[in-house]
Scaffold this motif. Structure first.
Motif, PDB file in Angstrom:
ATOM      1  N   ASN A 165     -15.884 121.880  90.404  1.00 20.79           N
ATOM      2  CA  ASN A 165     -14.653 121.759  89.446  1.00 20.79           C
ATOM      3  C   ASN A 165     -15.249 122.220  88.099  1.00 20.79           C
ATOM      4  O   ASN A 165     -14.500 123.085  87.265  1.00 20.79           O
ATOM      5  N   ASN A 197      -2.906 117.198  87.054  1.00 16.20           N
ATOM      6  CA  ASN A 197      -4.037 117.527  87.858  1.00 16.20           C
ATOM      7  C   ASN A 197      -4.605 116.466  88.671  1.00 16.20           C
ATOM      8  O   ASN A 197      -5.011 116.538  89.863  1.00 16.20           O
ATOM      9  N   ALA A 217     -13.746 125.309  85.932  1.00 14.14           N
ATOM     10  CA  ALA A 217     -13.307 125.142  84.553  1.00 14.14           C
ATOM     11  C   ALA A 217     -14.108 126.194  83.650  1.00 14.14           C
ATOM     12  O   ALA A 217     -13.544 126.528  82.810  1.00 14.14           O
ATOM     13  N   PHE A 257     -11.886 116.126  93.521  1.00 19.37           N
ATOM     14  CA  PHE A 257     -12.101 115.053  92.472  1.00 19.37           C
ATOM     15  C   PHE A 257     -12.255 113.622  92.917  1.00 19.37           C
ATOM     16  O   PHE A 257     -13.040 112.726  92.499  1.00 19.37           O
ATOM     17  N   HIS A 261     -12.752 125.904  98.715  1.00 16.31           N
ATOM     18  CA  HIS A 261     -12.427 124.646  98.770  1.00 16.31           C
ATOM     19  C   HIS A 261     -12.083 123.926 100.049  1.00 16.31           C
ATOM     20  O   HIS A 261     -11.162 123.127 100.169  1.00 16.31           O
ATOM     21  N   ASP A 267     -19.055 119.242  81.342  1.00 22.80           N
ATOM     22  CA  ASP A 267     -19.112 120.834  81.329  1.00 22.80           C
ATOM     23  C   ASP A 267     -18.402 120.951  79.978  1.00 22.80           C
ATOM     24  O   ASP A 267     -17.663 120.302  79.260  1.00 22.80           O
ATOM     25  N   GLY A 305      -7.893 120.244  99.177  1.00 14.76           N
ATOM     26  CA  GLY A 305      -8.634 120.557  97.861  1.00 14.76           C
ATOM     27  C   GLY A 305      -8.187 119.422  96.808  1.00 14.76           C
ATOM     28  O   GLY A 305      -7.546 119.332  95.634  1.00 14.76           O
ATOM     29  N   THR A 339     -15.047 118.773  79.761  1.00 15.07           N
ATOM     30  CA  THR A 339     -14.880 117.625  80.339  1.00 15.07           C
ATOM     31  C   THR A 339     -15.995 116.952  80.717  1.00 15.07           C
ATOM     32  O   THR A 339     -17.131 117.436  81.021  1.00 15.07           O
TER      33      THR A 339
HETATM   34  P1  ADP Z   1      -9.210 121.256  93.273  1.00 15.13           P
HETATM   35  O1  ADP Z   1     -10.498 121.304  92.496  1.00 15.13           O
HETATM   36  O2  ADP Z   1      -9.405 121.119  94.837  1.00 15.13           O
HETATM   37  O3  ADP Z   1      -8.074 121.870  92.857  1.00 15.13           O
HETATM   38  P2  ADP Z   1      -9.410 118.484  92.309  1.00 15.13           P
HETATM   39  O4  ADP Z   1      -8.675 117.251  92.837  1.00 15.13           O
HETATM   40  O5  ADP Z   1     -10.973 118.473  92.249  1.00 15.13           O
HETATM   41  O6  ADP Z   1      -8.648 119.527  93.258  1.00 15.13           O
HETATM   42  O7  ADP Z   1      -8.930 118.760  90.832  1.00 15.13           O
HETATM   43  C1  ADP Z   1      -7.793 119.048  90.635  1.00 15.13           C
HETATM   44  C2  ADP Z   1      -7.428 119.860  89.485  1.00 15.13           C
HETATM   45  O8  ADP Z   1      -7.955 119.088  88.249  1.00 15.13           O
HETATM   46  C3  ADP Z   1      -8.329 120.962  89.560  1.00 15.13           C
HETATM   47  O9  ADP Z   1      -7.685 122.445  89.959  1.00 15.13           O
HETATM   48  C4  ADP Z   1      -8.573 121.482  87.801  1.00 15.13           C
HETATM   49  O10 ADP Z   1      -7.222 122.137  87.567  1.00 15.13           O
HETATM   50  C5  ADP Z   1      -8.570 120.086  87.217  1.00 15.13           C
HETATM   51  N1  ADP Z   1      -9.752 119.664  87.076  1.00 15.13           N
HETATM   52  C6  ADP Z   1     -10.591 119.111  87.907  1.00 15.13           C
HETATM   53  N2  ADP Z   1     -11.939 119.104  87.359  1.00 15.13           N
HETATM   54  C7  ADP Z   1     -12.012 119.718  86.001  1.00 15.13           C
HETATM   55  C8  ADP Z   1     -12.704 119.903  85.111  1.00 15.13           C
HETATM   56  N3  ADP Z   1     -13.993 119.543  85.139  1.00 15.13           N
HETATM   57  N4  ADP Z   1     -12.233 120.752  84.139  1.00 15.13           N
HETATM   58  C9  ADP Z   1     -11.046 121.155  83.977  1.00 15.13           C
HETATM   59  N5  ADP Z   1     -10.299 120.907  85.056  1.00 15.13           N
HETATM   60  C10 ADP Z   1     -10.372 120.255  85.958  1.00 15.13           C
END
Ligand code: ADP
Length: 637
Positions: free
Chosen positions: A37, A92, A41, A131, A261, A79, A128, A176
């Motif tokens: 992720n 998200n 980003a 997180f 993913h 990051d 996907g 983030t």
């Molecule tokens: P995926 O990465 O498969 O889309 P996640 O649940 O891991 O699913 O993340 C959901 C969304 O949250 C990501 O698509 C992204 O838009 C946002 N996101 C997650 N981690 C970060 C990050 N470190 N910086 C910016 N956006 C993030």
């Protein structure tokens, strides 16, 4: 701003519950997901910065930092990528905004009911939701994020049990930070010491070595209180630049998981290096299973596009035709400008050339797989065959090649699928067409009366049950000079020329004696059928409905009507089996007494019967049931 509390979406709650109680032993993948992720980003920031250079903080190096605190047992992943606004954060993290949420919920229920811990892992990748895997190793997760271009940062905190809190926060720059409050070490259930440098180094090396940004572990103070040294844990080497012999299958696999993913290993890997007028490298993968939404309208596809190792687009749709949307991978081109826009891509000559090259390579790979490894090809075909069929309809240039890749179930064998080439090989000398029948399911097609004569004469029929098959057959009308002919349309004459002649003569003669009755039935059903005739395709059923050569199948008609409620009903042809006791009995009655009531009554019953027998709906089931009950009563009387 005061703290706001939000409930997780129900599906997320279920997912989190699975995570928290997961017995899944590869808990270390949480780091892969978070790093992945963070890398995405950062890619996004760089992409946006192409048009808005002010987004990049002066002099800041794009990197991912890991920070541990052994005393508080926390691990933080920082990051300096694009970050999230408060709105994006709520959208998200906390909801699953994808179209398949209902399916996800269903699967989770099932996984939970079966108490299958591995399934929880499957779900993370499939949908996907990477997180949330942090809750496999942490009892509390804090996230502080600041969107590039904005001043305000937002903090998100949750213990994963139903709700999360959001607050305003401070953050020096965009990006983030995710802080995990780790569960106690319990090696047996996969909870290693994720504050240990060696453990982290091993995990990053294993899953994330290819990540294009440095993953830096900030060293803690040494024993004497001296500052620790930062240490970069990954090589950052683009995997497609390395010689295939230097890359392990696992490395390829982890790279695939990062870009797709997906959770599972890919089925096939395709490496292409083009040199000459246009220079590019492509590392493509065919997944082992389809994402849940592959056949839905909103499915997002596309390859990652790099220009000289710099990622410039996450999903470049222009690199492959839509029917190859299941292919995942990266393309690195040396010739494109770094600040290429979507509009440019659509008309770019080089992109078109790359697309052509990739298309050929993929089709060749599939052809080879089909020839060399039947079992593997079947694994490919089951989830993705229906997509390839779209290619026959859309891609005239490669059509002949794609047609050779098609497989169909057939009346010949229950288990095995057949190619058109094999079907033609088996055709008897007298057979001049390739026969097929479309329908909702194999069972339904098999029990339909239309196939009786085919079965009787041992003529193979292809069974077409994919939604796309109807369109496919409208487009694929010939193969190797053989016509493709629906078993449910037109007239059927099977056998040698001599046999056909004899049959036709017999049928013509019979038709004469049946003429008056057929006319009478036609009058009775005039609003629903366009013709009533004797059948050469029935051996045991009394009647069936068939289409004219140009008609659409009942299945297509049903769709059309679902879409435009007032689409006019298509009239078909009612065929009667002149050898069947119901038909001969009716004729005997009619011959004695031309005005017999029985004809209109039996016309209705035979029509309703024909619809039911082929699996269609009858327009007025109550009326049919009434007539049927009356008939049964007479039978007893
Ligand atoms: P995926 O990465 O498969 O889309 P996640 O649940 O891991 O699913 O993340 C959901 C969304 O949250 C990501 O698509 C992204 O838009 C946002 N996101 C997650 N981690 C970060 C990050 N470190 N910086 C910016 N956006 C993030």
């Amino acid at each position: 701003m005061t703290t706001e509390t939000f409930q997780f979406q129900t599906e997320v709650q279920q997912l989190l519950e699975l995570m928290i109680h997961s017995l899944y032993s590869h808990k270390d993948i949480f780091l892969r997901e978070l790093v992945s992720n963070a890398s995405d980003a950062t890619d996004r920031l760089r992409f946006e910065a192409l048009t808005k250079p002010e987004l990049l903080t002066d002099g800041a190096k794009l990197e991912i930092r890991l920070e541990v605190d052994k005393d508080t047992r926390t691990l933080a992943i920082h990051d300096n990528g694009i970050g999230m606004s408060k709105k994006e954060l709520v959208e998200n993290i906390g909801t699953i905004a994808k179209s398949g949420t209902r399916e996800l919920a269903e699967k989770m229920k099932k996984a939970k009911a079966a108490d299958k811990s591995a399934d929880a892992g499957e779900l993370i990748g499939q949908f996907g939701v990477g997180f949330y895997s942090s809750f496999m190793v942490a009892n509390k997760v804090e996230l502080v994020t600041r969107r590039a271009g904005q001043k305000i940062a937002t903090k998100w905190v949750s213990d994963g049990k139903g709700d999360y809190q959001i607050d305003r926060a401070e953050r020096e720059a965009h990006g983030t930070s995710i802080t995990l409050h780790l569960d106690p070490v319990d090696e047996e259930s996969g909870l290693e010491d994720f504050t240990d440098e060696h453990v982290l180094s091993r995990i990053i090396g294993r899953y994330s070595d290819f990540i294009a940004y440095p993953i830096v572990l900030r060293g803690g103070p040494g024993e004497d209180g001296a500052d620790g040294e930062d240490k970069t844990l990954n090589s950052m080497k683009p995997i497609w630049e390395r010689a295939a012999s230097d890359v392990t299958e696992e490395e390829y696999s982890e790279f695939y998981k990062h870009i797709s993913h997906d959770w599972r290993d890919p089925l096939e890997r395709v490496l292409q290096r083009a040199e000459g007028t246009i220079e590019y490298k492509a590392l493509l993968f065919i997944p082992s299973e389809a994402p849940f939404d592959l056949y839905y309208v909103g499915h997002e596809s596309g390859l990652r596009l790099y220009v000289k190792r710099v990622s410039i687009m996450e999903r470049c749709e222009e690199l492959l035709p839509r029917y190859l949307r299941f292919v995942q991978g990266v393309v690195d081109s040396a010739d494109l400008p770094l600040n290429v826009s979507r509009e440019i891509l659509q008309h770019d000559r080089q992109i078109r050339q790359i697309r052509k090259g990739l298309q050929k390579k993929i089709l060749d790979t599939l052809q080879k797989m089909k020839a060399d490894d039947e079992e593997k090809y079947l694994k490919f075909w089951t989830p993705f065959g229906a997509a390839l069929k779209e290619g026959v309809i859309e891609d005239f240039e490669h059509r002949d090649k794609i047609v050779e890749l098609l497989l169909f179930p057939s009346s010949r064998e229950t288990e095995k699928l057949t190619s058109l080439a094999d079907y033609v090989e088996r055709m008897g000398e007298a057979q001049d067409a390739i026969y097929y029948m479309t329908g909702e399911s194999r069972d339904m097609i098999e029990s339909s009366p239309h196939l009786e004569a085919f079965r009787d004469k041992g003529v193979e029929v292809l069974f077409l049950t994919d939604a796309v098959d109807e369109m496919l057959m409208q487009s694929l009308t010939e193969y190797k000079d053989k016509k493709l002919q629906s078993a449910g349309k037109g007239t059927v004459d099977l056998g040698t020329d001599e046999e056909k002649e004899v049959q036709k003569k017999e049928l013509d003669e019979k038709a004469k004696t049946f003429e008056a009755l057929l006319k009478r039935i036609k009058t009775s059903l005039a609003d629903r059928v366009k013709e009533v005739r004797l059948s050469s395709r029935l051996t045991s059923s009394p009647a069936c409905l068939v289409g004219g050569e140009e008609d659409v199948s009942p299945r297509v008609e049903k769709w059309l009507r679902q879409q435009q409620g007032d689409a006019p009903a298509q009239k078909r042809i009612l065929e009667l089996n002149p050898e069947h006791p119901i038909v001969t009995g009716l004729k005997a009655k009619f011959d004695v007494h031309e005005t017999t009531e029985a004809v209109s009554e039996y016309s209705e019953l035979l029509y309703g019967y024909s619809l039911l027998a082929e699996g269609s709906d009858i327009p007025d089931p109550a009326d049919f049931a009434k007539r049927f009950a009356a008939l049964m009563q007479r039978g007893l009387g």
